[in-house]
Design a protein around this motif. Structure first.
Motif, PDB file in Angstrom:
ATOM      1  N   ILE A  68       0.969  -1.258  -0.109  1.00 41.58           N
ATOM      2  CA  ILE A  68       0.043  -0.162   0.213  1.00 41.58           C
ATOM      3  C   ILE A  68       0.732   1.069   0.118  1.00 41.58           C
ATOM      4  N   HIS A  69       1.888   1.187   0.775  1.00 41.81           N
ATOM      5  CA  HIS A  69       2.758   2.393   0.823  1.00 41.81           C
ATOM      6  C   HIS A  69       3.722   2.375  -0.413  1.00 41.81           C
ATOM      7  N   ALA A  70       4.063   1.575  -0.781  1.00 42.05           N
ATOM      8  CA  ALA A  70       5.078   1.498  -2.013  1.00 42.05           C
ATOM      9  C   ALA A  70       4.448   1.960  -3.331  1.00 42.05           C
ATOM     10  N   THR A  71       3.220   1.371  -3.474  1.00 45.25           N
ATOM     11  CA  THR A  71       2.619   1.316  -4.943  1.00 45.25           C
ATOM     12  C   THR A  71       1.460   2.037  -4.747  1.00 45.25           C
ATOM     13  N   ILE A  72       0.358   1.772  -4.141  1.00 45.84           N
ATOM     14  CA  ILE A  72      -0.748   2.439  -4.067  1.00 45.84           C
ATOM     15  C   ILE A  72      -0.823   3.647  -3.590  1.00 45.84           C
ATOM     16  N   GLU A  73       0.044   4.287  -2.628  1.00 44.66           N
ATOM     17  CA  GLU A  73      -0.083   5.681  -2.271  1.00 44.66           C
ATOM     18  C   GLU A  73       0.688   6.672  -3.280  1.00 44.66           C
ATOM     19  N   PRO A  74       1.696   6.245  -3.972  1.00 43.93           N
ATOM     20  CA  PRO A  74       2.412   7.075  -4.688  1.00 43.93           C
ATOM     21  C   PRO A  74       1.626   7.283  -5.988  1.00 43.93           C
ATOM     22  N   VAL A  75       0.695   6.037  -6.365  1.00 42.79           N
ATOM     23  CA  VAL A  75       0.211   5.992  -7.646  1.00 42.79           C
ATOM     24  C   VAL A  75      -1.264   6.724  -7.690  1.00 42.79           C
ATOM     25  N   LEU A  76      -1.996   6.413  -6.514  1.00 43.68           N
ATOM     26  CA  LEU A  76      -3.587   6.629  -6.614  1.00 43.68           C
ATOM     27  C   LEU A  76      -3.644   7.751  -5.350  1.00 43.68           C
ATOM     28  N   GLY A  77      -2.659   8.172  -4.363  1.00 44.61           N
ATOM     29  CA  GLY A  77      -2.868   9.127  -3.674  1.00 44.61           C
ATOM     30  C   GLY A  77      -3.184   8.567  -2.357  1.00 44.61           C
ATOM     31  N   THR A  78      -2.694   9.756  -1.190  1.00 46.12           N
ATOM     32  CA  THR A  78      -2.803   9.225   0.079  1.00 46.12           C
ATOM     33  C   THR A  78      -4.225   8.857   0.642  1.00 46.12           C
ATOM     34  N   GLU A  79      -5.180   9.586   0.283  1.00 42.89           N
ATOM     35  CA  GLU A  79      -6.619   9.145   0.695  1.00 42.89           C
ATOM     36  C   GLU A  79      -7.108   7.862   0.401  1.00 42.89           C
ATOM     37  N   VAL A  80      -6.775   7.358  -1.044  1.00 44.48           N
ATOM     38  CA  VAL A  80      -6.951   5.810  -1.290  1.00 44.48           C
ATOM     39  C   VAL A  80      -6.070   4.780  -0.620  1.00 44.48           C
ATOM     40  N   ALA A  81      -4.796   5.311  -0.280  1.00 47.92           N
ATOM     41  CA  ALA A  81      -3.995   4.447   0.682  1.00 47.92           C
ATOM     42  C   ALA A  81      -4.383   4.352   1.928  1.00 47.92           C
ATOM     43  N   ARG A  82      -5.108   5.695   2.639  1.00 45.38           N
ATOM     44  CA  ARG A  82      -5.475   5.443   3.886  1.00 45.38           C
ATOM     45  C   ARG A  82      -6.709   4.535   4.070  1.00 45.38           C
ATOM     46  N   ARG A  83      -7.601   4.736   3.065  1.00 44.41           N
ATOM     47  CA  ARG A  83      -8.761   3.835   3.369  1.00 44.41           C
ATOM     48  C   ARG A  83      -8.410   2.416   3.230  1.00 44.41           C
ATOM     49  N   ALA A  84      -7.451   2.274   1.968  1.00 42.37           N
ATOM     50  CA  ALA A  84      -7.028   0.720   1.654  1.00 42.37           C
ATOM     51  C   ALA A  84      -6.516   0.326   3.232  1.00 42.37           C
ATOM     52  N   GLN A  85      -5.891   0.998   3.875  1.00 42.13           N
ATOM     53  CA  GLN A  85      -5.143   0.525   5.040  1.00 42.13           C
ATOM     54  C   GLN A  85      -6.216   0.103   5.899  1.00 42.13           C
ATOM     55  N   GLU A  86      -7.242   0.911   6.049  1.00 38.02           N
ATOM     56  CA  GLU A  86      -8.296   0.928   7.077  1.00 38.02           C
ATOM     57  C   GLU A  86      -9.109  -0.297   6.968  1.00 38.02           C
ATOM     58  N   LEU A  87      -9.533  -0.640   5.650  1.00 36.18           N
ATOM     59  CA  LEU A  87     -10.024  -1.973   5.243  1.00 36.18           C
ATOM     60  C   LEU A  87      -9.550  -2.957   5.562  1.00 36.18           C
ATOM     61  N   LEU A  88      -7.857  -2.880   5.261  1.00 39.82           N
ATOM     62  CA  LEU A  88      -7.040  -4.120   5.395  1.00 39.82           C
ATOM     63  C   LEU A  88      -6.870  -4.324   7.022  1.00 39.82           C
ATOM     64  N   THR A  89      -6.831  -3.244   7.843  1.00 42.25           N
ATOM     65  CA  THR A  89      -6.759  -3.479   9.268  1.00 42.25           C
ATOM     66  C   THR A  89      -8.018  -4.043   9.827  1.00 42.25           C
ATOM     67  N   GLU A  90      -9.169  -3.633   9.211  1.00 42.80           N
ATOM     68  CA  GLU A  90     -10.598  -4.422   9.595  1.00 42.80           C
ATOM     69  C   GLU A  90     -10.427  -5.793   9.310  1.00 42.80           C
ATOM     70  N   ARG A  91      -9.910  -6.158   8.263  1.00 43.77           N
ATOM     71  CA  ARG A  91      -9.935  -7.728   7.772  1.00 43.77           C
ATOM     72  C   ARG A  91      -8.694  -8.261   8.917  1.00 43.77           C
ATOM     73  N   LEU A  92      -7.836  -7.685   9.044  1.00 43.82           N
ATOM     74  CA  LEU A  92      -6.874  -8.459   9.995  1.00 43.82           C
ATOM     75  C   LEU A  92      -7.393  -8.523  11.386  1.00 43.82           C
ATOM     76  N   GLU A  93      -8.098  -7.494  11.851  1.00 43.02           N
ATOM     77  CA  GLU A  93      -8.717  -7.708  13.183  1.00 43.02           C
ATOM     78  C   GLU A  93      -9.870  -8.803  13.187  1.00 43.02           C
ATOM     79  N   ALA A  94     -10.719  -8.957  11.913  1.00 40.34           N
ATOM     80  CA  ALA A  94     -11.584  -9.985  11.995  1.00 40.34           C
ATOM     81  C   ALA A  94     -11.000 -11.283  11.997  1.00 40.34           C
ATOM     82  N   ILE A  95      -9.910 -11.391  11.134  1.00 39.11           N
ATOM     83  CA  ILE A  95      -9.138 -12.768  11.107  1.00 39.11           C
ATOM     84  C   ILE A  95      -8.616 -12.956  12.384  1.00 39.11           C
ATOM     85  N   GLN A  96      -8.065 -12.253  13.031  1.00 40.60           N
ATOM     86  CA  GLN A  96      -7.419 -12.247  14.320  1.00 40.60           C
ATOM     87  C   GLN A  96      -8.510 -13.026  15.391  1.00 40.60           C
TER      88      GLN A  96
END
Length: 826
Positions: free
Chosen positions: A588-616
Motif C-alpha cells: 500500500i505504501h510503496a505502490t498504491i499511495e504514490p500512484v493513487l494518492g494518500t486518501e486511497v492508501a489510507r482507506r485501503a489500509q483501514e479496510l486491511l486493518t479491519e480484515r486483519l482484526e476480523a481474522i485475528q
C-alpha cells in the motif's frame, strides 16, 4: 513419400508465417488479414500450377500445389486446441460481469442470425429453406482466431475485447449444433419437429458442458497425483481437450466444442490449485506455442482453400453475397440495438453502449470454422452438387468480406467512435504512473548520466509534463479511485497467495479456496467499490456451505471425518490469510499511495486493518477451542518456510558448481521426504469424547468413574459452530445443554445473557413444561453435552445435588425473564 512431403509443407508454412508477422507490423496490417492474404496467394499459385502443369499424383510437388487439407483436419486437429487455449486464458470472472451480452451474442444471436439469414436468402435465391438455414448456421459463428487476433492488433478496449472474445469462444458450440441439425434435414428431408429440435439443441450443449466439467475435474485430480513430474502434468493437461472432444462427439453424441470449452474453464478455475507451479507454467508456455502454430496455420490453410471454393462463382453469386452480408448485419444489429437494450432495461443484462455496439456490429468476423464447415459440406457425397456449390461460394465470399473489408477497417471505425483513446480516468492514471516511475528511477538515471559524463541530462519534457499534470487524477470521483485501489490491492493479494503456494508455505488443500476468495474480492471491489470489497472480505471469513453441510452430517449421522477435515482447512486458511494480509501494508505504501494518492492508501489500509482484526478474532476463537492443534499448525508453517529456504540454498550451491549432481539429487530427495512429512496435516480432534467432556464439566467434577459412565450413557456430545442457533423461542423443549467449552448468548426480548464453560441452558422449558422463552446462539466454537428431555427428570431424581443446582439456576432465570418481559413490552 507422403510423410516427408507433409513435414516439408508444414515446415515451409511455419517459416512463412514467422515472416508474416514483422511484415504485417511494418505495413500496419492486422496479422490475421496478412495470414489470409498469404493463404489466398498460395491457393491461387496452386490453381495456376495445376492448370498449366501435370504432376505425378503421388509426388511431392502434387502435395505442395494441392495440399491434402480436409475439414477433419480443421475440426479434429486445430479446433480443440484453439478453443481450449481461449477458454484456459479467458478471465472467467470478468467475463461473468458481461455474462448477459456474451450469452446473447453467443447463443441468441447465432440462432437469430441462422434463421434470419436462411429466411432472407431462401426468399431471394429460391433454394430450399433447409439448405438456406444450413448456410445460415455455417456463417453465423464468429471466429475466435480472427476476432481476438485483430482486436489485439488494433488495441481494442479491454471490455470490448472481452465481450467479443467471450462471444467467439461460446458461439462455436451453438453454430455447430445448428449445423448438425440442419444438415440432417438436408440429407433426409422430413417434417420439422420444433420441440424435438429445441430439445436436441439443449441436450447436445448441456451434455457437452457436463461431460467437459467431469473430464476437467478428473484430469485435475490426475494432475495432482503426478505433482512432482511437471512434464507428466503438461501431457495430461494438453491431452484433455482432445479426449473430451472425441469422446463427446463420437461416443456420447453431445457437443464436443462445448465439452472442450467446459474443460478449459474448469482448468481456468481449478488448474492452478492442482498443478504444481512449475507444471502450470510449462503448460501455459507449451499451450501458447501450440496455439500460435494452430492460429497461424489454420488461417493460412483455410485461406488456401478460398480460390478453390470460389471457382466457378458468377455475378449472381456476388448479388446473393451482398444479400447475405446485409442480412447478417441486420440480424446482428437487431440483437445489439433492440434485444440487449431491452434486457438491460429489465435488469437482465449489463448495458454495452452505442459506441461499443457499433464496433461489435462491424467486428463479427468469420474465419477458419466457417470455411471448415463449408468444406465439410463439399466433401459430403450425399449433398447435391448444386447445394455444395451454393454454400461453398457464399460462405467463402462472406469470410473474405469480413476479414478483408471489416477486419481492415475496424481500426478506422474505432477511431471514428472514439474507442481508440484511453478513458479520462485511465489517462490521468497513466500520467500518475509515469510520474511515479520517473521519480523512482531518478536516482538510477542520475548515476547512469554521471557514468556516461552527461551531468546536464534532465528528465525528459514528456515526463516533466506528466509530473505537472499529476494533480488531474485527484479530480476524479473518490469512489472510482478507491475502487481502483482496492482492485489493485486484491490482485496483489492473489499474487501473494500464488507466491506462497510456489514457496510451499500454503498447502495444496487450501490454495483453491484462497484463490476463489481473492477472485471474489477483485470482482466485488470492481463492481461495488469499498462496500463490495468489505462484503466479500466478510464472506471469506464466513462459514462455507460445505462446512455447514458437513456439520449437519456430523450432527445427524455422527460422521466426523469430513467435518473435521473442512474445519482443519478453515483453520489453515485463516492462518495463511493472516500471513498474506500482513504483507500487503508495504505494498500500500510503496505502490498504491504514490500512484493513487494518500486518501486511497489510507482507506485501503483501514479496510486491511479491519480484515486483519476480523481474522485475528476468528483465529482466537479456534485457538481457544483447539490450542494444541493451533500450535502444531503454526509449527508446520514455520517448518515449511525453513524447508523452502534450505531447498533454495541447495539450488544455489548446485548452480555455483559447489556441489555435484549426485549430491544435489540426494539433497532434493531428503527435502522431498521431509516436505511429505510436514505436509501430512494431523487430523483435527473435535474433542467430543463424552467421558472427557463430563469430567471437564464443573458440576460433575466430584463424580466417580461409575457416575461418569452413567452420565456418558445419558448425554450426547454436540459441536456447535459460531452463530449457530441452538434453541428457538416458542419451540417445545426437547433437551437441556451443558457447556463443556465455548460460549453462547441467550436472547430474551431486549435482554442478552452470555453463558460460558460450566453453565447450563435450555433446562427451563423442561422444568416448567412450557415453550422455549428465548433464542440461544453459539458465539464461539462450543463443545456441549445434550441431555434429552425424556431422561432429564430421571437424571434430576438420581442426582439430587446436581438437580438442586439446576433448579436454582432455572428459578433465577425464570425470575429474570418475568422482570424483563414488562420492560420489553414497554
Amino acid at each position: 513419400m507422403l510423410v516427408p512431403a507433409v513435414v516439408l509443407i508444414v515446415a515451409g508454412l511455419l517459416t512463412m508465417v514467422s515472416m508474416v508477422e514483422p511484415i504485417a507490423a511494418r505495413l500496419r496490417v492486422p496479422t490475421s488479414v496478412a495470414f489470409a492474404l498469404l493463404g489466398i496467394g498460395i491457393g491461387v499459385v496452386s490453381l495456376v500450377l495445376q492448370h498449366y502443369y501435370a504432376f505425378d499424383p503421388n509426388g511431392v510437388v502434387q502435395l505442395i500445389v494441392n495440399p491434402p487439407v480436409a475439414s477433419s483436419v480443421f475440426i479434429f486437429v486445430f479446433l480443440p486446441i484453439l478453443v481450449f487455449q481461449s477458454a484456459v486464458n479467458i478471465d472467467v470472472r470478468q467475463i461473468a460481469e458481461d455474462a448477459g451480452p456474451v450469452l446473447v451474442l453467443s447463443v441468441v444471436a447465432v440462432i437469430v442470425a441462422t434463421f434470419f439469414i436462411g429466411g432472407v436468402v431462401h426468399w431471394i435465391s429460391g433454394f430450399s429453406l433447409m439448405a438456406c438455414l444450413l448456410l445460415g448456421a455455417v456463417v453465423a459463428t464468429t471466429d475466435p482466431v480472427a476476432v481476438i487476433g485483430i482486436f489485439r492488433d488494433i488495441g481494442a478496449p479491454s471490455r470490448l475485447g472481452r465481450i467479443l472474445e467471450g462471444e467467439a469462444l461460446f458461439n462455436d458450440a451453438a453454430a455447430i449444433t445448428l449445423f448438425v441439425l440442419f444438415l440432417g434435414y438436408v440429407l433426409e428431408p422430413q417434417p420439422v419437429n420444433i420441440g424435438g429440435t429445441v430439445t436436441t439443441f439443449f441436450l447436445l450443449g448441456g451434455g457437452g458442458a457436463v461431460f467437459g466439467y467431469l473430464v476437467g475435474r478428473v484430469v485435475c485430480v490426475l494432475t495432482a497425483l503426478v505433482s512432482d513430474r511437471p512434464m507428466a502434468q503438461v501431457s495430461l493437461l494438453l491431452a484433455a481437450p482432445y479426449l473430451a472432444f472425441i469422446f463427446a462427439e463420437h461416443m456420447l453424441h453431445v457437443s464436443g466444442v462445448v465439452a472442450v470449452v467446459s474443460v478449459g474453464i474448469t482448468f481456468n478455475l481449478f488448474g492452478p490449485a492442482y498443478a504444481s507451479p512449475v507444471g502450470w507454467g510449462q503448460f501455459h508456455a507449451i499451450a501458447e506455442q501450440l496455439d500460435y502454430w494452430a492460429t497461424s496455420l489454420v488461417f493460412v490453410l483455410a485461406s488456401v482453400l478460398i480460390p478453390k471454393l470460389l471457382a466457378g462463382a458468377t455475378w449472381t453469386d456476388l448479388g446473393l453475397l451482398m444479400v447475405l452480408v446485409l442480412a447478417a448485419l441486420v440480424a446482428r444489429a437487431v440483437i445489439l440495438f433492440v434485444a440487449l437494450p431491452l434486457m438491460s432495461r429489465f435488469g437482465l443484462s449489463t448495458a454495452i453502449g452505442g459506441r461499443y455496439g457499433v464496433v461489435i456490429l462491424w467486428g463479427g468476423l468469420r474465419g477458419a470454422l466457417t470455411l471448415a464447415l463449408a468444406l465439410s459440406i463439399t466433401e459430403n457425397p450425399d449433398v447435391s452438387l448444386e447445394v455444395k456449390r451454393f454454400i461453398a461460394v457464399l460462405a467463402t465470399g462472406f469470410v473474405l468480406f469480413t476479414v478483408l473489408i471489416q477486419g481492415t477497417t475496424l481500426h478506422i471505425l474505432m477511431r471514428l467512435v472514439g474507442l481508440d483513446r484511453l478513458s479520462p480516468l485511465d489517462e490521468a492514471l497513466r500520467l500518475q504512473v509515469l510520474s511515479v516511475a520517473q521519480f523512482n528511477v531518478q536516482d538510477q538515471l542520475a548515476k547512469s548520466a554521471s557514468l556516461y559524463e552527461l551531468p546536464e541530462m534532465q528528465i525528459s519534457g514528456a515526463m516533466a509534463e506528466a509530473r505537472e499534470r499529476v494533480e488531474d487524477f485527484a479530480g476524479f470521483d473518490r469512489e472510482h479511485r478507491i475502487s481502483l485501489g482496492l482492485v489493485t490491492l486484491a490482485r496483489q493479494e492473489r499474487e501473494l497467495i500464488l507466491e506462497q503456494f510456489r514457496e510451499r508455505t500454503i498447502s495444496f488443500s487450501i490454495v483453491s479456496d484462497m484463490l476463489a476468495n481473492s477472485a471474489r474480492l477483485i470482482d466485488r471491489a470492481r463492481t461495488g467499490g469499498e462496500h463490495g470489497y468489505a462484503e466479500a472480505a466478510r464472506k471469506s471469513l464466513g462459514l462455507t456451505t460445505r462446512l455447514k453441510l458437513a456439520h449437519g452430517i456430523h450432527r445427524r449421522l455422527g460422521v466426523d471425518t469430513y467435518f473435521s477435515r473442512l474445519l482443519s482447512d478453515r483453520f489453515e486458511i485463516i492462518l495463511a490469510s493472516r500471513i498474506v494480509l500482513m504483507q500487503l501494508t508495504p505494498f500500500i505504501h510503496a505502490t498504491i499511495e504514490p500512484v493513487l494518492g494518500t486518501e486511497v492508501a489510507r482507506r485501503a489500509q483501514e479496510l486491511l486493518t479491519e480484515r486483519l482484526e476480523a481474522i485475528q478474532r476468528a483465529l482466537d476463537g479456534l485457538n481457544l477451542q483447539f490450542p494444541e492443534y493451533s500450535q502444531a499448525l503454526k509449527r508446520s508453517f514455520v517448518l515449511r518456510t525453513a524447508l523452502r529456504r534450505e531447498e533454495l540454498e541447495y539450488e544455489s550451491l548446485f548452480e555455483q558448481s559447489i556441489i555435484g549432481p549426485e549430491l544435489h539429487r540426494d539433497l532434493k530427495l531428503r527435502i522431498a521426504a521431509q516436505r511429505e512429512k510436514i505436509d501430512r496435516r494431523p487430523p483435527l480432534d473435535l474433542g467430543l469424547d463424552t467421558c472427557e467432556l463430563v469430567k471437564r464439566f464443573p458440576l460433575f467434577s466430584s463424580f466417580n468413574d461409575e457416575q461418569v459412565e452413567e452420565m456418558r450413557s445419558l448425554m450426547t456430545p454436540v459441536f456447535a459452530l459460531p452463530g449457530e442457533m441452538l434453541i428457538r423461542k416458542g419451540d417445545r423443549g426437547d433437551a437441556a445443554y451443558f457447556i463443556s467449552s465455548g460460549a453462547v448468548e441467550v436472547r430474551a426480548g431486549f435482554r442478552q445473557i452470555r453463558l460460558g464453560t460450566g453453565d447450563v441452558f435450555g433446562e427451563l422449558a423442561l422444568l416448567t413444561n412450557e415453550p422455549r422463552t428465548a433464542d440461544v446462539f453459539s458465539i464461539a466454537y462450543c463443545s456441549l453435552l445434550r441431555l434429552d428431555a425424556r431422561t432429564f427428570n430421571s437424571f434430576i431424581a438420581s442426582h439430587p445435588d446436581v438437580g438442586a443446582h439446576i433448579e436454582s439456576v432455572a428459578k433465577k432465570r425464570l425470575k429474570e425473564n418475568k422482570v424483563a418481559a414488562p420492560q420489553a413490552a414497554g
